[in-house]
Motif scaffolding. Sequence first.
Motif, PDB file in Angstrom:
ATOM      1  N   UNK A 236       0.813  -1.217   0.000  1.00 23.87           N
ATOM      2  CA  UNK A 236       0.000   0.000   0.000  1.00 23.87           C
ATOM      3  C   UNK A 236       0.844   1.263   0.000  1.00 23.87           C
ATOM      4  N   UNK A 237       0.280   2.287  -0.590  1.00 27.29           N
ATOM      5  CA  UNK A 237       0.903   3.599  -0.620  1.00 27.29           C
ATOM      6  C   UNK A 237      -0.046   4.551   0.076  1.00 27.29           C
ATOM      7  N   UNK A 238       0.421   5.185   1.150  1.00 27.07           N
ATOM      8  CA  UNK A 238      -0.439   6.082   1.912  1.00 27.07           C
ATOM      9  C   UNK A 238      -0.423   7.495   1.364  1.00 27.07           C
ATOM     10  N   UNK A 239      -1.586   8.107   1.340  1.00 21.71           N
ATOM     11  CA  UNK A 239      -1.727   9.481   0.855  1.00 21.71           C
ATOM     12  C   UNK A 239      -2.502  10.293   1.875  1.00 21.71           C
ATOM     13  N   UNK A 240      -1.810  11.151   2.649  1.00 19.77           N
ATOM     14  CA  UNK A 240      -2.568  11.957   3.612  1.00 19.77           C
ATOM     15  C   UNK A 240      -3.469  12.958   2.893  1.00 19.77           C
ATOM     16  N   UNK A 241      -4.616  13.220   3.459  1.00 24.16           N
ATOM     17  CA  UNK A 241      -5.522  14.227   2.902  1.00 24.16           C
ATOM     18  C   UNK A 241      -4.894  15.612   3.087  1.00 24.16           C
ATOM     19  N   UNK A 242      -5.362  16.611   2.340  1.00 24.10           N
ATOM     20  CA  UNK A 242      -4.826  17.974   2.498  1.00 24.10           C
ATOM     21  C   UNK A 242      -4.894  18.450   3.946  1.00 24.10           C
ATOM     22  N   UNK A 243      -5.979  18.124   4.635  1.00 24.01           N
ATOM     23  CA  UNK A 243      -6.133  18.540   6.032  1.00 24.01           C
ATOM     24  C   UNK A 243      -5.033  17.949   6.911  1.00 24.01           C
TER      25      UNK A 243
END
Lengths: 169, 169
Positions: free
Chosen positions: B146-153
Amino acid sequence: MPKRTDLSDTFCPVGRSAELLGDRAVLLILRDLFFGNRRFEVIAANTGLGPQLVSARLKRLESEGVVERRAYQERPVRHEYWLTAKGKDLFGVLYAMRGWAERWAYRDGETGGGSAMRYIHRACGSDVGTALVCPGCGETLGYGDLKGEPSPELRAEQARRGRSESARR
Amino acid sequence: MPKRTDLSDTFCPVGRSAELLGDRAVLLILRDLFFGNRRFEVIAANTGLGPQLVSARLKRLESEGVVERRAYQERPVRHEYWLTAKGKDLFGVLYAMRGWAERWAYRDGETGGGSAMRYIHRACGSDVGTALVCPGCGETLGYGDLKGEPSPELRAEQARRGRSESARR
DNA sequence: CATAGTAACTATGATAATCATAGTGACAAG
DNA sequence: CTTGTCACTATGATTATCATAGTTACTATG
């Protein structure tokens, strides 16, 4: 401890759960609740925690909506603690913890060969090991799909706890 | 606290993991390690924990074989903290915690519609949501897949932490 | 009806973990 | 030779946790 920075409003989901789950007592109580122990005294005996800790944590779990207090008799009023839907959904976390420990936390032969806690897929009867998907039928596993079977060693330990608790009075 | 009963030799697997994972600081540090932060100061800043707590917990994680100290330069000697195989296998626990929080710990709209942390299956590119099995291709998911992508917030919050840390000197 | 028992707690005092803040050691850069 | 960086350690106040004992509100038994 001094007031630590509260993480319940961080945007990080792990931070939010850590606020609740980063606590030994909470984890042990949840384990008991998933095991089907719903009475205060039983939980206190099984976890080995003092009554005021159990009381404090059950209150927190209730205020978080993870646990529900239900009276199972009037006169005198006696309560049981039941997992809510939000609580039952924590099964994945506890199941992952159990899986990790089964794979890493025992010395060879300590469990007598197998798992300390076996899980059987109700639908097809296979022993799921520590898998997230049933190795027998391929179904995804959640709370309710599995039947837990403590090993003889674990069962003996639980019996010991119960006895020493009642022996103290 | 007084010496609490040590559970590292209980037969219950959840009890054994609870001894390590039932700790806010450990959970937060693990989160950072999975995120790819390996330096002491970065971890301290990101978790908001004091240096002596970070130090103590990293020592514990090291002695448990979950984390490995590696020198990344001599003169002066500087270390990084890397997850071992045993440590990487804790991914399932953290992922389950994140999934639970995504489903239950946010008020409507708080994340701006989607997840606070999105996970993309590297192999097929699908957003896996909080699933244990990829909804796109059906593969079981583990660390590395998996590749994690934090939200803009979440990204903004992380930036804020970093800034306020460095602003203190 | 008086004593014993049970379930679910609360109260108390000792001990230990956590926090914020400040300080240290080893080196590099300007 | 002063400033800066990284990875810590030291200190003292605060607070959580533990073991133990006590409380409340009943029921059951002799």
